[in-house]
Motif scaffolding. Structure first.
Motif, PDB file in Angstrom:
ATOM      1  N   THR A  11       0.816  -1.212   0.000  1.00 45.15           N
ATOM      2  CA  THR A  11       0.000   0.000   0.000  1.00 45.15           C
ATOM      3  C   THR A  11       0.850   1.263   0.000  1.00 45.15           C
ATOM      4  OG1 THR A  11      -1.793  -1.120   1.183  1.00 45.15           O
ATOM      5  CG2 THR A  11      -1.796   1.285   1.217  1.00 45.15           C
ATOM      6  N   ILE A  12       0.564   2.137  -0.951  1.00 44.85           N
ATOM      7  CA  ILE A  12       1.189   3.458  -1.023  1.00 44.85           C
ATOM      8  C   ILE A  12       0.148   4.468  -0.557  1.00 44.85           C
ATOM      9  CG2 ILE A  12       2.198   5.211  -2.536  1.00 44.85           C
ATOM     10  CD1 ILE A  12       3.096   2.922  -4.377  1.00 44.85           C
ATOM     11  N   VAL A  13       0.511   5.280   0.410  1.00 39.32           N
ATOM     12  CA  VAL A  13      -0.439   6.233   0.988  1.00 39.32           C
ATOM     13  C   VAL A  13      -0.227   7.618   0.399  1.00 39.32           C
ATOM     14  CG1 VAL A  13      -1.293   7.309   3.102  1.00 39.32           C
ATOM     15  CG2 VAL A  13      -0.560   4.909   3.130  1.00 39.32           C
ATOM     16  N   MET A  14      -1.281   8.150  -0.191  1.00 37.87           N
ATOM     17  CA  MET A  14      -1.229   9.527  -0.685  1.00 37.87           C
ATOM     18  C   MET A  14      -1.561  10.475   0.462  1.00 37.87           C
ATOM     19  SD  MET A  14      -2.618   9.533  -4.589  1.00 37.87           S
ATOM     20  CE  MET A  14      -4.314   9.082  -4.292  1.00 37.87           C
ATOM     21  N   SER A  15      -0.709  11.465   0.637  1.00 42.83           N
ATOM     22  CA  SER A  15      -0.821  12.456   1.705  1.00 42.83           C
ATOM     23  C   SER A  15      -0.112  12.007   2.975  1.00 42.83           C
ATOM     24  CB  SER A  15      -2.274  12.795   2.042  1.00 42.83           C
ATOM     25  OG  SER A  15      -2.932  13.310   0.913  1.00 42.83           O
ATOM     26  N   GLY A  16       0.971  11.295   2.844  1.00 37.57           N
ATOM     27  CA  GLY A  16       1.753  11.003   4.032  1.00 37.57           C
ATOM     28  C   GLY A  16       2.312  12.270   4.649  1.00 37.57           C
ATOM     29  N   ASN A  17       2.379  13.332   3.855  1.00 39.76           N
ATOM     30  CA  ASN A  17       2.925  14.601   4.341  1.00 39.76           C
ATOM     31  C   ASN A  17       1.910  15.730   4.202  1.00 39.76           C
ATOM     32  OD1 ASN A  17       5.157  15.872   5.549  1.00 39.76           O
ATOM     33  ND2 ASN A  17       5.852  16.703   3.604  1.00 39.76           N
ATOM     34  N   THR A  18       1.493  16.043   2.972  1.00 37.49           N
ATOM     35  CA  THR A  18       0.527  17.125   2.771  1.00 37.49           C
ATOM     36  C   THR A  18      -0.707  16.606   2.036  1.00 37.49           C
ATOM     37  OG1 THR A  18       1.647  17.777   0.717  1.00 37.49           O
ATOM     38  CG2 THR A  18       2.312  18.902   2.739  1.00 37.49           C
ATOM     39  N   ASP A  19      -1.835  17.284   2.223  1.00 41.88           N
ATOM     40  CA  ASP A  19      -3.134  16.783   1.773  1.00 41.88           C
ATOM     41  C   ASP A  19      -3.235  16.730   0.248  1.00 41.88           C
ATOM     42  OD1 ASP A  19      -5.940  16.321   1.376  1.00 41.88           O
ATOM     43  OD2 ASP A  19      -6.284  17.081   3.403  1.00 41.88           O
ATOM     44  N   CYS A  20      -3.549  15.547  -0.268  1.00 38.80           N
ATOM     45  CA  CYS A  20      -3.643  15.366  -1.722  1.00 38.80           C
ATOM     46  C   CYS A  20      -4.904  15.994  -2.300  1.00 38.80           C
ATOM     47  CB  CYS A  20      -3.563  13.890  -2.083  1.00 38.80           C
ATOM     48  SG  CYS A  20      -4.872  12.866  -1.396  1.00 38.80           S
ATOM     49  N   TYR A  21      -5.848  16.396  -1.448  1.00 38.27           N
ATOM     50  CA  TYR A  21      -7.056  17.067  -1.919  1.00 38.27           C
ATOM     51  C   TYR A  21      -7.133  18.517  -1.448  1.00 38.27           C
ATOM     52  CZ  TYR A  21      -9.062  12.826  -3.895  1.00 38.27           C
ATOM     53  OH  TYR A  21      -9.294  11.727  -4.684  1.00 38.27           O
ATOM     54  N   GLN A  22      -5.978  19.122  -1.197  1.00 38.11           N
ATOM     55  CA  GLN A  22      -5.952  20.540  -0.865  1.00 38.11           C
ATOM     56  C   GLN A  22      -6.420  21.356  -2.066  1.00 38.11           C
ATOM     57  OE1 GLN A  22      -1.982  22.580  -1.021  1.00 38.11           O
ATOM     58  NE2 GLN A  22      -1.223  20.485  -0.680  1.00 38.11           N
ATOM     59  N   PRO A  23      -6.684  22.661  -1.913  1.00 35.96           N
ATOM     60  CA  PRO A  23      -7.245  23.467  -3.010  1.00 35.96           C
ATOM     61  C   PRO A  23      -6.510  23.362  -4.339  1.00 35.96           C
ATOM     62  CG  PRO A  23      -7.373  24.699  -0.964  1.00 35.96           C
ATOM     63  CD  PRO A  23      -6.636  23.427  -0.642  1.00 35.96           C
ATOM     64  N   ALA A  24      -5.193  23.149  -4.324  1.00 35.15           N
ATOM     65  CA  ALA A  24      -4.435  23.040  -5.579  1.00 35.15           C
ATOM     66  C   ALA A  24      -4.942  21.903  -6.456  1.00 35.15           C
ATOM     67  CB  ALA A  24      -2.947  22.830  -5.270  1.00 35.15           C
ATOM     68  N   GLU A  25      -5.528  20.875  -5.843  1.00 37.26           N
ATOM     69  CA  GLU A  25      -5.979  19.710  -6.590  1.00 37.26           C
ATOM     70  C   GLU A  25      -7.113  20.063  -7.551  1.00 37.26           C
ATOM     71  OE1 GLU A  25      -6.680  15.828  -8.031  1.00 37.26           O
ATOM     72  OE2 GLU A  25      -4.929  16.852  -7.228  1.00 37.26           O
ATOM     73  N   ARG A  26      -7.905  21.064  -7.245  1.00 34.88           N
ATOM     74  CA  ARG A  26      -8.975  21.474  -8.160  1.00 34.88           C
ATOM     75  C   ARG A  26      -8.388  21.933  -9.495  1.00 34.88           C
ATOM     76  NH1 ARG A  26     -13.957  21.829  -5.999  1.00 34.88           N
ATOM     77  NH2 ARG A  26     -14.130  21.905  -3.717  1.00 34.88           N
ATOM     78  N   LYS A  27      -7.238  22.553  -9.444  1.00 42.22           N
ATOM     79  CA  LYS A  27      -6.596  23.095 -10.630  1.00 42.22           C
ATOM     80  C   LYS A  27      -5.772  22.040 -11.371  1.00 42.22           C
ATOM     81  CE  LYS A  27      -3.176  26.642 -11.960  1.00 42.22           C
ATOM     82  NZ  LYS A  27      -3.942  27.261 -13.061  1.00 42.22           N
ATOM     83  N   PHE A  28      -5.003  21.235 -10.631  1.00 42.05           N
ATOM     84  CA  PHE A  28      -4.027  20.363 -11.270  1.00 42.05           C
ATOM     85  C   PHE A  28      -4.486  18.908 -11.438  1.00 42.05           C
ATOM     86  CE2 PHE A  28      -1.623  23.845  -9.304  1.00 42.05           C
ATOM     87  CZ  PHE A  28      -0.931  24.308 -10.414  1.00 42.05           C
ATOM     88  N   GLU A  29      -5.429  18.455 -10.612  1.00 40.71           N
ATOM     89  CA  GLU A  29      -6.008  17.110 -10.715  1.00 40.71           C
ATOM     90  C   GLU A  29      -4.956  15.997 -10.713  1.00 40.71           C
ATOM     91  OE1 GLU A  29      -8.788  16.865 -13.934  1.00 40.71           O
ATOM     92  OE2 GLU A  29     -10.178  18.277 -12.995  1.00 40.71           O
ATOM     93  N   LEU A  30      -3.879  16.190 -10.000  1.00 46.28           N
ATOM     94  CA  LEU A  30      -2.829  15.173  -9.941  1.00 46.28           C
ATOM     95  C   LEU A  30      -3.269  13.952  -9.145  1.00 46.28           C
ATOM     96  CD1 LEU A  30       0.325  17.428  -9.400  1.00 46.28           C
ATOM     97  CD2 LEU A  30      -0.485  16.387 -11.524  1.00 46.28           C
ATOM     98  N   THR A  31      -4.049  14.167  -8.104  1.00 50.73           N
ATOM     99  CA  THR A  31      -4.529  13.045  -7.299  1.00 50.73           C
ATOM    100  C   THR A  31      -5.424  12.137  -8.128  1.00 50.73           C
ATOM    101  OG1 THR A  31      -4.382  14.338  -5.256  1.00 50.73           O
ATOM    102  CG2 THR A  31      -5.851  12.425  -5.242  1.00 50.73           C
TER     103      THR A  31
END
Length: 357
Positions: free
Chosen positions: A129-149
């Motif tokens: 298992t690889i955990v997204m957001s081990g450090n910073t939130d993968c659904y923070q506001p930037a995600e609306r723009k970049f959709e990397l998650t």
């Protein structure tokens, strides 16, 4: 909160000095007076998105008490601005401050999906298992723009590889279609952080996060879709949200969470200075009491870095919090368990599609 100098919409109220830099910055009174006379803005308080291009995206986690072995972060820095966030210190490695820079200078790993796919195609990689957001939130506001998650979730689905998510943002529901497909194969586990049931507390401690109502609704929607959710009641801050443990546990259980966990706040590195400055401005009447209680949980210091102890704390106050949490688990999570994710499909899908021969 009567201080006119309080910077609304942010957690940190200033930039602390970067311990790795020989230089420091400060807003001097003469500079501020000059800006005032000239009608200029000394600090526009805007968020910047800065592209970076690391060579890898999946990180081995060596800390023995974190609960994950591998993590990945599409973003460094986090606009949520949680005042207690342990990830603030990591921003100093990039040459920025753990204070306001952490919330306003967001580093974007635009090649994250490409790097992840390269990792999963590697012949030496074994599914874990690889955990997204081990450090910073993968659904923070930037995600609306970049959709990397979302793009990375598509990669995980393509290779039938297990993935964990840690977030406190209801934006996760945008990707419900992919999450359902992952869940159908036992490949996804979601951790949603719910720190308080008070919107007033939430706005102060986590200024740019999703409302508590929407967070609880997200737990309900995910759970109804068969996606396992662990509720993170974290961190517990004595004197701020420690009295809410039972109510928090009931609220997340009622929404369908299958497990819960907590950590006791610790203010490591620059965070001690940032938190202290914040609480003396945001909650001046409570500041001394809260800081004293946090210190009492960590042997007289705002932080204890010893593995196995640092997130649990010690002493009378810490023991009371642990007892309350144990009671909450017995009351609201009896016979509930977070599932183990499926690692058995990946080998078949390593080439990106089901092997027929």
């Amino acid at each position: 909160m009567n201080d006119d100098s309080y910077l609304k919409g942010r957690g940190a109220q200033r930039n602390t000095n970067n311990k790795f830099s020989a230089y420091s910055n400060e807003f001097r009174d003469d500079f501020l007076e000059f800006c005032h006379l000239e009608g200029e803005i000394a600090d526009d308080n805007k968020t910047q998105y800065i592209p970076i291009f690391p060579k890898t995206i999946v990180n081995k986690v060596t800390s023995p008490d974190v609960g994950m072995n591998y993590s990945m972060n599409m973003y460094q820095g986090c606009e949520h601005g949680c005042i207690y966030c342990y990830a603030r210190n990591a921003h100093e490695f990039w040459g920025y401050s753990a204070g306001l820079d952490f919330e306003r200078k967001i580093l974007v790993k635009q090649d994250a999906p490409v790097l992840l796919e390269a990792k999963l195609k590697s012949k030496s990689w074994k599914a874990e298992t690889i955990v997204m957001s081990g450090n910073t939130d993968c659904y923070q506001p930037a995600e609306r723009k970049f959709e990397l998650t979302r793009k990375c979730l598509e990669i995980f689905l393509k290779y039938r590889h297990p993935v964990g998510i840690i977030t406190k943002n209801a934006l996760i529901l945008r990707d419900l279609d992919i999450l359902k497909e992952l869940s159908a194969h036992g490949l996804i586990g979601v951790n949603i952080s719910v720190t308080s049931l008070s919107e007033e507390t939430r706005r102060m401690v986590e200024p740019r996060t999703t409302t508590i109502k929407k967070r609880l609704e997200a737990i309900g929607v995910l759970s109804a879709a068969g996606i396992p959710v662990n509720a993170m009641l974290a961190p517990i801050i004595p004197g701020i949200n420690s009295h809410e443990i039972l109510k928090l546990a009931k609220a997340v259980s009622d929404q369908g969470a299958v497990s819960m966990a907590f950590t006791l706040v610790r203010l490591n590195g620059a965070i001690g200075e940032i938190f202290t400055d914040w609480i003396r401005k945001a909650l001046p009447e409570k500041a001394d009491k809260v800081l004293h209680q946090i210190s009492e949980c960590h042997g007289g210091s705002l932080n204890d870095s010893r593995f196995g102890i640092r997130k649990k704390g010690q002493g009378k106050i810490a023991s009371q919090i642990h007892d309350m949490f144990d009671l909450a688990k017995r009351m609201y999570f009896k016979d509930k368990k977070f599932p183990t994710l499926n690692t058995g499909l990946y080998e078949t899908y390593r080439d990106g599609q089901l092997k027929l021969f």
